[in-house]
Design a protein around this motif. Sequence first.
Motif, PDB file in Angstrom:
ATOM      1  N   ILE A  80       0.841  -1.203   0.000  1.00 36.37           N
ATOM      2  CA  ILE A  80       0.000   0.000   0.000  1.00 36.37           C
ATOM      3  C   ILE A  80       0.872   1.247   0.000  1.00 36.37           C
ATOM      4  N   ARG A  81       1.871   1.267   0.849  1.00 33.23           N
ATOM      5  CA  ARG A  81       2.756   2.428   0.921  1.00 33.23           C
ATOM      6  C   ARG A  81       3.508   2.624  -0.393  1.00 33.23           C
ATOM      7  N   GLN A  82       3.897   1.529  -1.037  1.00 37.89           N
ATOM      8  CA  GLN A  82       4.560   1.623  -2.340  1.00 37.89           C
ATOM      9  C   GLN A  82       3.601   2.224  -3.375  1.00 37.89           C
ATOM     10  N   ALA A  83       2.339   1.809  -3.349  1.00 33.79           N
ATOM     11  CA  ALA A  83       1.347   2.347  -4.293  1.00 33.79           C
ATOM     12  C   ALA A  83       1.107   3.833  -4.068  1.00 33.79           C
ATOM     13  N   LEU A  84       1.374   4.287  -2.859  1.00 29.65           N
ATOM     14  CA  LEU A  84       1.211   5.709  -2.532  1.00 29.65           C
ATOM     15  C   LEU A  84       2.478   6.511  -2.806  1.00 29.65           C
ATOM     16  N   GLY A  85       3.484   5.855  -3.393  1.00 28.43           N
ATOM     17  CA  GLY A  85       4.677   6.567  -3.820  1.00 28.43           C
ATOM     18  C   GLY A  85       5.879   6.450  -2.913  1.00 28.43           C
ATOM     19  N   GLU A  86       5.766   5.706  -1.820  1.00 29.42           N
ATOM     20  CA  GLU A  86       6.925   5.541  -0.936  1.00 29.42           C
ATOM     21  C   GLU A  86       7.871   4.510  -1.541  1.00 29.42           C
ATOM     22  N   ASP A  87       9.142   4.655  -1.220  1.00 31.68           N
ATOM     23  CA  ASP A  87      10.158   3.727  -1.701  1.00 31.68           C
ATOM     24  C   ASP A  87      10.218   2.537  -0.746  1.00 31.68           C
TER      25      ASP A  87
END
Length: 167
Positions: free
Chosen positions: A106-113
């Motif tokens: 989820i965090r990756q989909a929100l742009g986090e590395d």
Amino acid sequence: MAVKVSRKRRRAVGAREATSGPVTLMGQLLRGLALRQSDEVERARRAMHEPGGEADSMAVIDAAFELAVRRRFVPGADLREIASFVADVRVGFGPTIDVLAMEALIRQALGEDMQVGDLSAKTVIELKCATLVAVHDVLSWSDADIDQLLAEVEALVNEKGFNPAVG
């Protein structure tokens, strides 16, 4: 050995028919999951086992997951909000849900590395599908809402040059 795929199965995703709902097999499967239509899920799964049936299906899953996550959370969402959502998903889907992996996706989909490369393809697919279904439930989407999301997904996948199997 090359697999011959029928024209029906490989026509352009952008060529929508007069019917509503997704045209890709994976889009149809995802719609069936979200709406708890087990007959539709099984029909799409069977069709995907035919030659060429799984073509570019992961691109559809990835795009559906990302769009659903971005509709549920804003970029930079509080980690506690994501953790609470994932905890609720685990309650609904059972203890086999890998909480940390789902949070990372989820965090990756929100742009986090985020590093998620060590997850198996099966785990990623299960987590992304469960997330899509949970977002559908949390946001109380109608049939038309899920159809709209999947239409956007199919258009996006087509624009990126993928050609998922249709049915």
